[in-house]
Design a protein around this motif. Sequence first.
Motif, short mmCIF file in Angstrom:
data_model
loop_
_atom_site.label_atom_id
_atom_site.label_comp_id
_atom_site.label_asym_id
_atom_site.label_seq_id
_atom_site.Cartn_x
_atom_site.Cartn_y
_atom_site.Cartn_z
N GLU A 1 0.81 -1.22 0.00
CA GLU A 1 0.00 0.00 0.00
C GLU A 1 0.84 1.28 0.00
O GLU A 1 0.30 2.37 0.12
N THR A 2 2.16 1.12 -0.11
CA THR A 2 3.03 2.31 -0.08
C THR A 2 3.53 2.64 -1.48
O THR A 2 4.16 1.81 -2.12
N ASP A 3 3.24 3.86 -1.92
CA ASP A 3 3.72 4.29 -3.24
C ASP A 3 5.24 4.28 -3.26
O ASP A 3 5.87 4.73 -2.30
N GLY A 4 5.80 3.77 -4.33
CA GLY A 4 7.25 3.77 -4.47
C GLY A 4 7.86 2.45 -4.05
O GLY A 4 9.03 2.19 -4.32
N ILE B 1 10.19 -11.30 2.74
CA ILE B 1 9.49 -10.28 1.97
C ILE B 1 10.54 -9.54 1.15
O ILE B 1 11.34 -8.77 1.69
N TRP B 2 10.58 -9.80 -0.13
CA TRP B 2 11.51 -9.10 -1.01
C TRP B 2 10.74 -7.99 -1.69
O TRP B 2 9.63 -8.21 -2.18
N PHE B 3 11.31 -6.79 -1.74
CA PHE B 3 10.60 -5.70 -2.40
C PHE B 3 11.55 -4.73 -3.09
O PHE B 3 12.72 -4.64 -2.75
N GLN B 4 10.98 -4.05 -4.09
CA GLN B 4 11.73 -3.13 -4.93
C GLN B 4 11.40 -1.70 -4.56
O GLN B 4 10.25 -1.38 -4.23
N VAL B 5 12.41 -0.85 -4.62
CA VAL B 5 12.23 0.58 -4.42
C VAL B 5 12.21 1.23 -5.80
O VAL B 5 13.15 1.05 -6.58
N GLU B 6 11.13 1.94 -6.14
CA GLU B 6 11.08 2.63 -7.44
C GLU B 6 12.17 3.70 -7.45
O GLU B 6 12.35 4.43 -6.46
#
Length: 363
Positions: free
Chosen positions: A271-274, A287-292
């Motif tokens: 739910e967090t933009d970016g 939990i792997w995640f990408q930073v725009e």
Amino acid sequence: MAEPIIDLRSDTVTKPTPAMREFIARAEVADDVWCEDPTINSLQEKVAKLLGKEASLYVTSGTMSNQIAVKVHTQPGDEVLCETSCHIYNYEAGGPAVLSHVMCRPISGRHGILDLKDFDGMIRPPNEHFVHTRLVCLENTHNRGGGKVFPLENIVRITGWAREHGLATHLDGARLMNASVATGIPAIEYAKHFDTVSICFSKGLGAPIGSALAGPAELIVRARRVRKVFGGGMRQGGMAAAGALYAIEHNIDRLREDHENAQVIAQAIRETDGLRLDPPDVETNLIWFQVEPELGTAAEVAQRLKSRGVLVSVGGPQTLRACTHLDVNRPQAEHAAEVIREVVPNLSPKPPRPEALAGQTGY
Ligand SMILES: *Cc1c(COP(=O)(O)O)cnc(C)c1O
């Protein structure tokens, strides 16, 4: 007042609980190089039973367990088929080349997951130009794949094919118990398709030290010898193995809580933009995640989270990993989720700076 530290860098950061320490303090020990340590013997029997194998061997680390497996299954000059982002190939300091003198042939999966078609044409023909294809290694759950559970059907197809072609099979099950708890499929059902299986006690199971390699008795005898060569023969190793014994008796079912807590954090990221979950579905405790890039680098986001007491690991220029475990309870997971929601949108947008690469961590 500084906020409390919530360490989501890895499930290896857990510390022994008072109850585990108490159990360790009382452990009976003796010389394990002489096979006399009752705590290690008991652990090895329990692990063999848990994984449905004839025997198992307690070793210092998951890396040692995997590398012993590669060694006992291969001869110098053989080839190992594995997934491109797997631990054995990426995070064990070149062990297959250094210790076993084998080649790895990486095959790209989808978030670490392979199916039989990916192995088409991967066995080298018998010809003096080619290496001998000898071993297939899979990883469940797949760390770099985002904690994905390797589907049992795929395992059945791949290992069945491997057996048909005379290839040995090894499972890097560092987090096999996470896969089992997430799916309800007993570990033994995963393990039975492989010749050897490695599991880690020092990840989500919360023990301070150690892993085990399970397999046929004859192979584990050879594994013991390789462990000795690698310098891994331990004397009163029961002091460490007691933590592992306690962990498999008390900490398996509770992995469910880690998976639930991972969902709380995943939802905040979603739910967090970016920020973007990659893979989009979180199946276990990773939990792997990408930073725009508009938002900055992964290192910058990690730094901001750290300033609010939430530690995550940087896995690439735009890649972060958060990991839930025994030392993160529900209120802490909720607090971490809140910090993500608050901190990340308030980062001032910056142009992408691909050159600002932080040292990569997060295995
Ligand atoms: C952590 C891990 C290992 C082993 O790590 P050690 O630090 O050597 O115990 C092996 N495979 C996977 C998938 C892992 O995540």
